[in-house]
Design an enzyme around this catalytic site. Structure first.
Site, PDB file in Angstrom:
ATOM      1  CB  CYS A 126      18.883  87.078 -13.791  1.00  0.00           C
ATOM      2  SG  CYS A 126      18.697  85.997 -15.219  1.00  0.00           S
ATOM      3  CB  CYS A 134      17.132  84.390 -10.614  1.00  0.00           C
ATOM      4  SG  CYS A 134      18.482  84.087 -11.784  1.00  0.00           S
ATOM      5  CE  LYS A 199      19.524  78.524 -14.944  1.00  0.00           C
ATOM      6  NZ  LYS A 199      18.781  79.722 -15.327  1.00  0.00           N
ATOM      7  NE  ARG A 221      22.264  83.580 -12.639  1.00  0.00           N
ATOM      8  CZ  ARG A 221      22.167  84.903 -12.662  1.00  0.00           C
ATOM      9  NH1 ARG A 221      21.948  85.574 -11.538  1.00  0.00           N
ATOM     10  NH2 ARG A 221      22.305  85.568 -13.804  1.00  0.00           N
ATOM     11  CD  GLU A 237      15.290  71.804  -7.256  1.00  0.00           C
ATOM     12  OE1 GLU A 237      14.151  72.033  -7.690  1.00  0.00           O
ATOM     13  OE2 GLU A 237      15.871  72.553  -6.446  1.00  0.00           O
ATOM     14  CE  LYS A 252      20.263  77.133 -18.694  1.00  0.00           C
ATOM     15  NZ  LYS A 252      19.693  78.357 -18.293  1.00  0.00           N
ATOM     16  CB  SER A 278      25.434  80.354 -24.081  1.00  0.00           C
ATOM     17  OG  SER A 278      25.739  80.375 -22.695  1.00  0.00           O
ATOM     18  CE1 TYR A 317      21.092  80.562 -27.380  1.00  0.00           C
ATOM     19  CE2 TYR A 317      22.332  78.772 -26.358  1.00  0.00           C
ATOM     20  CZ  TYR A 317      21.527  79.891 -26.251  1.00  0.00           C
ATOM     21  OH  TYR A 317      21.153  80.342 -25.012  1.00  0.00           O
TER      22      TYR A 317
HETATM   23  C1  PBG Z   1      18.312  82.721 -16.524  1.00  0.00           C
HETATM   24  C2  PBG Z   1      18.825  81.892 -17.628  1.00  0.00           C
HETATM   25  C3  PBG Z   1      20.172  81.617 -17.924  1.00  0.00           C
HETATM   26  C4  PBG Z   1      20.175  80.787 -19.042  1.00  0.00           C
HETATM   27  C5  PBG Z   1      18.848  80.577 -19.413  1.00  0.00           C
HETATM   28  N1  PBG Z   1      18.027  81.258 -18.509  1.00  0.00           N
HETATM   29  C6  PBG Z   1      21.404  82.124 -17.302  1.00  0.00           C
HETATM   30  C7  PBG Z   1      21.675  81.951 -15.878  1.00  0.00           C
HETATM   31  O1  PBG Z   1      21.021  81.202 -15.156  1.00  0.00           O
HETATM   32  O2  PBG Z   1      22.603  82.647 -15.422  1.00  0.00           O
HETATM   33  C8  PBG Z   1      21.402  80.236 -19.711  1.00  0.00           C
HETATM   34  C9  PBG Z   1      21.235  79.776 -21.116  1.00  0.00           C
HETATM   35  C10 PBG Z   1      22.519  79.540 -21.834  1.00  0.00           C
HETATM   36  O3  PBG Z   1      23.612  79.587 -21.255  1.00  0.00           O
HETATM   37  O4  PBG Z   1      22.429  79.276 -23.045  1.00  0.00           O
HETATM   38  N2  PBG Z   1      17.291  83.560 -16.927  1.00  0.00           N
END
Ligand code: PBG
Length: 328
Positions: A126, A134, A199, A221, A237, A252, A278, A317
């Site tokens: 992505c 992705c 995820k 997604r 999963e 996650k 994040s 972070y």
């Molecule tokens: C996809 C990916 C994402 C995150 C880690 N790997 C974003 C998504 O799936 O849209 C998110 C990490 C975060 O929000 O800190 N490569």
């Protein structure tokens, strides 16, 4: 028979700091933290991410400075994401397996600067595709099977550049098996796979997508990431990724999914990683900037909760700040 009040007084073991320390069940260890880093194109780039105060996009030449800090803080591992200019992206995300791509260069630079640092790479398309999905897109759909080969190519190129571990985050079916086979074929038998196994399609990734410029250009997604409502499916999963050869698995996001962390811990014996994403970070920073919360206290509480739920390792972070606070 268990005693009851007044024989039983649970407050006895909470009476002093020393007593509380003695009976504490969960402890945060800097050795359990993984620090994410965004790698940007160009030179002399250290650009703060608006929705993630204190987090930056770094160009490769700037990495030795930040890596020295991470290393001095005893944080054992970093997780790398590539951030591309729009002009560098294409339909298939081919920049992601370029031997001289930014992540590949970042891996080499970090391993030169701090050979003991565990370098984990996010494997996904992505951040490299013009459409921001992705996987391979055809007729407005994200195709599963044609994506596998591209992910495998990217993972192998990371391993070739010296990555210690690869972490596929795409949520295609069969990617762990495809990546394992491709790594083995190139003699990277010993490169472990950390699967973003469960995820969820989550609003908590908002700030990351701004940071990485990876917002999908159409749709969302939900046809590959999981529905937030499903816990049993999350376990399927995880089971399937382990069966395909994942060495470690991830849940996650973390905070809204502590039940998934606990259930995964109870059912499976592989190392379990939680991603404190994040949006979770942004909410803490925003409330703290307004003076509404005691940031340090809340961060420790959050990380403790993630560990208490059953995570062995936490991608966060907050890692650098936590390591600093704990060493004081
Ligand atoms: C996809 C990916 C994402 C995150 C880690 N790997 C974003 C998504 O799936 O849209 C998110 C990490 C975060 O929000 O800190 N490569």
């Amino acid at each position: 028979m268990n005693p009851i009040f007044p024989t039983l007084r649970l407050r006895r073991l909470r009476a002093s700091a020393a007593m509380r320390n003695l009976v504490r069940e969960t402890e945060i260890n800097v050795r359990d933290l993984i620090y994410p880093l965004f790698i940007a194109e160009g030179k002399n780039v250290q650009q703060e991410i608006a929705a993630m105060p204190g987090q930056f996009r770094w160009s490769v030449d700037q990495l030795p400075g930040i890596i020295a800090k991470i290393s001095a803080a005893n944080i054992p591992a970093v997780l790398l994401f590539g951030v591309l200019e729009t002009a560098s992206k294409d339909e298939t995300g081919s920049a992601s397996w370029n031997e001289c791509g930014i992540v590949q260069e970042a891996i080499r630079t970090i391993k030169r600067t701090a050979p003991e640092m565990i370098v984990i790479t996010d494997v996904c398309l992505c951040e490299y595709t013009s459409h921001g999905h992705c996987g391979v897109v055809r007729d407005g759909r994200v195709l599963n099977d044609p994506t596998l080969e591209l992910l495998a190519r990217q993972a192998v190129s990371h391993a070739r550049a010296g990555a210690d571990m690869v972490a596929p985050s795409d949520m295609m079916d069969g990617r762990v098996a495809a990546i394992r086979a491709a790594l083995d074929q190139e003699n990277f038998f010993d490169t472990p796979i950390l699967a973003y196994a469960s995820k969820f399609a989550s609003g908590f990734y908002g700030p990351f997508r701004e940071a990485a410029g990876s917002t999908p250009q159409f749709g969302d997604r939900r046809a590959y990431q999981m529905d937030a409502a499903n816990a049993r499916e999350a376990l399927r999963e995880i089971e399937s990724d382990i069966a395909e050869g994942a060495d470690m698995v991830m849940v996650k996001p973390a905070l809204a999914y502590l039940d998934i962390i606990t259930r995964t811990r109870q059912r499976f014996d592989v190392p379990l990683v939680a991603y404190n994403v994040s949006g979770e970070y942004a909410m803490v920073k925003a409330a703290s900037a307004n003076g509404w919360i005691d940031e340090q206290r809340i961060v420790m509480e959050i990380l403790t909760a993630i560990k208490r739920a059953g995570a062995d390792l936490v991608i966060t972070y907050h890692a650098l700040e936590v390591a600093k606070a704990m060493s004081q």
